[in-house]
Every structure is written in C-alpha cells, then in structure tokens.
Design an enzyme around this catalytic site. Structure first.
Site: not given
Ligand code: EPZ
Length: 427
Positions: A22-23, A116, A121, A306, A398
C-alpha cells in the site's frame, strides 16, 4: 461501521500470499500525475486507500482503470488543479498530489489533511521543501495553494526528521523541474522510497540515493509511458508473521522480500520464534511461550512503527516484562486500552508502554481506532480465550487485501458483519 466476530483459542497454520505494498502504491500513483502518457501499475493491492487515490486521480482529470491488481492511469483532459477536502480528508497520503500537480500545471490547491488517531501529522516539512523548490505556498481556509514562481538551479532540503511522506512528495515534485538539481538530506530510507525512485527513473526521471539519507534529483522535461510492478507489502507480511507466532502456530508467508523485514525478524527470533528464510518466503513456527523483549520504533531500518501494535499483542502474552518505546508517532497507543479490556497488563507513560506478559488474553467487545490497531485487535481476538467482537472494523480494509479470506485460510474463524454504509463497499 461494521464488526468482526472472532472465535479465539485458534492456532494458525498454513500459507499466506502477500499483496503489493500500500505504502509504495500510493506515492507511485501520486507520481503518475507527472506523466501525460499511459502508466500501467501491476501488483496494486485492492484496498480502500488505493480506491481513494484512484478517485483523486479521476477527480483531477485522469482516466483510471483498476482491473484485478493492475491499475492503468492515462491523462483524459487538462488537469484540474484542485483536490476537494472530502477526498483528502479520507486519506492523508492524498496530500502528496499537491507537488506533482503544481509541477505539471504550474499551480495546485489541495485540502490540508486532518490529524488522525495515531497523531497530529503536520505537513510543515512538505511545505518548507516545496518553497525551496521554487513554489510559493498559501495556506487558507483549510487549503494549501502551491504556485510555481521561479526555477531554482540548486535546492538543498534538509528534513528535520526523516519523514516518509515529505521525502516522497519532494523527490516526486523535483523530478519534473527541468534544470533544477535537488538534494534531500536526512531523507527517509524505507523500501517504498526505493520503489518510488525506481518508478520515477523507469518513467525517464533521474533520481539517485533512495535507501540512503541523501537523495539527489536532476529534474527532467518530460516523463514517458511505463509498466511497473509494485513491491510486496512488508507490513502486511510482518502482521501475518506476528499473528502466526502469537497463536503458537506455524506457517509460510510468501511473495515477500525478507531483507525488508530484517529488524522485525531479528526481534521475532529473540522472542523465540523459529524462522526459515528463503528468497521470497519466510517460514515461522512458535512452539514455546514467547519471551519478553524490548522494542523501540524508529525510521527504517529501525523497527517499523506500523508493526508496533501487532508486536504489542505478541508481547502481551510473553513470559516477562517488555518495554515498547514509540519514537515515530508518540501517541500511537490507542490500542492499549482495548487490549487491557482483553486482560492485557500494559501501562503507558508518554511514548513508552510497559507490557507485563499474562498467560492468556480473554475475548471481549473492543473497538478499532486505526488501521494497524485494528489488525492488532484481530490477532488478539484469534489468540484470546472465547470470542471477541471488534467494532469499527473497516479500518482494516484500508491496508489488508482479502484479510478475512487470508486469515481463514490459516484457520482463523472470523465473521464479518458489515455496517449500514458498508453494504456497497468497493473491493
Ligand atoms: C508514512 O506516513 C506511512 N504512510 C505510515 O503508514 C507510516 O507509519 C509512516 O510513514 C512512518 O513510517 C504511507 O506511506 C502512506 P512521516 P507519513 O511523514 O509519511 C512527523 C500505515 O499504517 N512529520 O514519516 O505520514 C509526523 O508527525 C501508515 O500504513 C512532521 O512533523 O509519516 C511523524 O511524527 C500509518 N512534519 C513523523 O514525522 C511533516 O511535514 C513521521 O511521519 C511530516 C511528518
């Protein structure tokens, strides 16, 4: 919302075939916006999140045919630059179409994703990076508007945290900025980012370094038609491995890339699982009671956030005390209260959960709060004494293709009772 009624005391045995990731599919679908010729994606999982991204591509002017696990994207007419809130609200990853649309059409307007249940996020890393790439950014009335102002010859973007989404969003957008050389420092290193790089380069892009913390992009003028196969889903694979181990069973998880699961496999061995690893299959068995082990989630190649809820279920019946530290989404513990209703002994303080193993969980009515938490509750229901009712269960659709069939093939007994709105769910 519907529910699962799960019979407990089940030992899982047999084979499960893993679907496409998915990701990886979601950022690659967003990146297909860069191409004005036909893009054919294979091994795309039929999941709710993928259907939402399909609707987004349709809403901005693409034709999308999704036949079994093959997705064909082609440009229908001029791209419209606005993505409505009701689509972005459904799935956060849809925010990543902002940059590709703006790179193609000069400007884009996409609703800000909400928070969420796993955390706030924000998208500040995404917006700061787009500014470095020459876009002006306006945030008002819950929308983000990106407008391409001027070409930048060299852009160096240092991410404060190796954000998966920000890394993917920026490397995708930079790929079509001809004449711009972009460097992303402190980039995320997940396998899905390597898959995205391979896809961009297959279309004619020039991206290097994915899988390391430094990614370099040379923008090109045009992307070309491509046929591309998505990698297997390491999180789906890890979920089934943990479920088989937690049930004290034995099984083979097929169509996987074992190296993508190095950290979780190491932890499962420490817990006492017997693993046999082949080229694209992992066999696992667990005769004895699991041993307690400490887990700390981190960006790849650390233990994946995850798989944290699922691993917590396995550790909730381990012999001893395990400390789980969540470093990616600090409040990703909504599944704890539900597991405690099933007799788990867990104490949360900040981003740390102390799990004291109990002999057995007991079936109870529980509620799904997000995708991976609901997967964890399904594992808990399968191994608990008696039956468990999981409400709000649609979260699981999902991220897990054919989840009921796949678990039933392993011996699980699950009855899905759709909610009113779910009767006509696309699948
Ligand atoms: C991706 O989410 C995945 N989703 C998530 O999987 C996964 O948990 C996550 O990466 C971490 O591996 C997809 O790929 C569609 P991040 P993403 O940006 O990109 C902070 C699942 O269950 N952050 O790496 O949203 C954020 O708040 C889902 O399949 C900022 O502060 O995760 C978090 O604490 C859940 N500012 C950390 O970084 C930003 O602009 C990591 O978030 C962006 C992120």
């Amino acid at each position: 919302m519907g529910k699962f009624v799960v019979q407990g005391d089940t030992v899982l045995e047999g084979e499960v075939k893993i679907s496409g990731a998915k990701n990886a599919a979601l950022p690659i679908m967003a990146a297909s916006i860069l191409c004005d010729e036909e893009v054919v994606l294979e091994n795309v999982p039929r999941l709710q999140d993928v259907f939402v991204m399909k609707d987004i591509l349709l809403s901005i002017g693409f034709n999308v045919i999704f036949d079994k696990n093959t997705l064909i994207v082609s440009r229908a007419k001029d791209i419209s630059c606005e993505v409505p809130y009701e689509l972005v609200r459904k799935m956060r990853a849809s925010f990543n179409v902002l940059g590709p649309i703006a790179a193609r059409a000069g400007k884009a307007r996409v609703a800000l994703p909400g928070g969420c249940s796993i955390g706030v996020r924000p998208v500040d890393f995404h917006l700061e990076g787009l500014k470095k790439l020459g876009f002006s950014i306006k945030v008002e009335h819950g929308f983000v508007e990106a407008t391409f102002e001027k070409r930048v010859e060299h852009a160096t973007i240092t991410l404060p945290f190796p954000s998966v989404g920000a890394t993917e969003h920026l490397m995708t957008t930079a790929s079509l900025l001809e004449g711009t050389h972009t460097i992303i420092e402190n980039a995320a290193m997940e396998p899905e980012i390597v898959d995205l790089q391979n896809f961009l380069n297959a279309m004619g892009g020039n991206v290097k370094g994915a899988g390391t913390s430094r990614i370099e992009v040379e923008g090109v003028k045009k992307m070309n038609s491509v046929r591309y196969r998505i990698i297997p889903d390491r999180i789906e694979a890890g979920t089934y491995l943990i479920a088989i181990a937690a049930s004290g069973g034995m099984g083979a998880v097929k169509n996987v890339i074992p190296s993508h699961l190095a950290n979780p496999l190491g932890k499962l061995e420490q817990i006492g699982a017997d693993l046999r690893i082949y080229k694209d299959t992992i066999e696992i068995s667990m005769e004895k009671r699991p041993k307690s082990v400490d887990i700390t989630t981190n960006p790849y190649p650390g233990f994946p956030t995850d798989l944290q809820p699922q691993m917590m279920v396995l550790l909730s019946i381990a012999n001893g005390v395990s400390v789980i530290t969540e470093n990616v989404f600090k409040t990703r513990f909504l599944h704890v209260d539900e597991l405690k209703r099933m007799g788990a002994d867990i104490e949360v303080s900040g981003n740390v959960a102390i799990v004291r193993g109990v002999k057995k969980l007991s079936g109870a009515p529980v509620e799904g709060t997000d995708l991976r938490a609901t997967a964890a509750l399904l594992i808990a229901g399968i191994i608990a004494e008696g039956s468990t009712e999981i409400s709000n269960v649609e979260h699981i659709f999902r991220g897990y293709e054919n989840v009921v069939e796949k678990f039933e093939n392993l011996g699980a007994r699950i009855e899905y009772v759709p909610g009113e709105t779910e009767k006509n769910r696309e699948n």
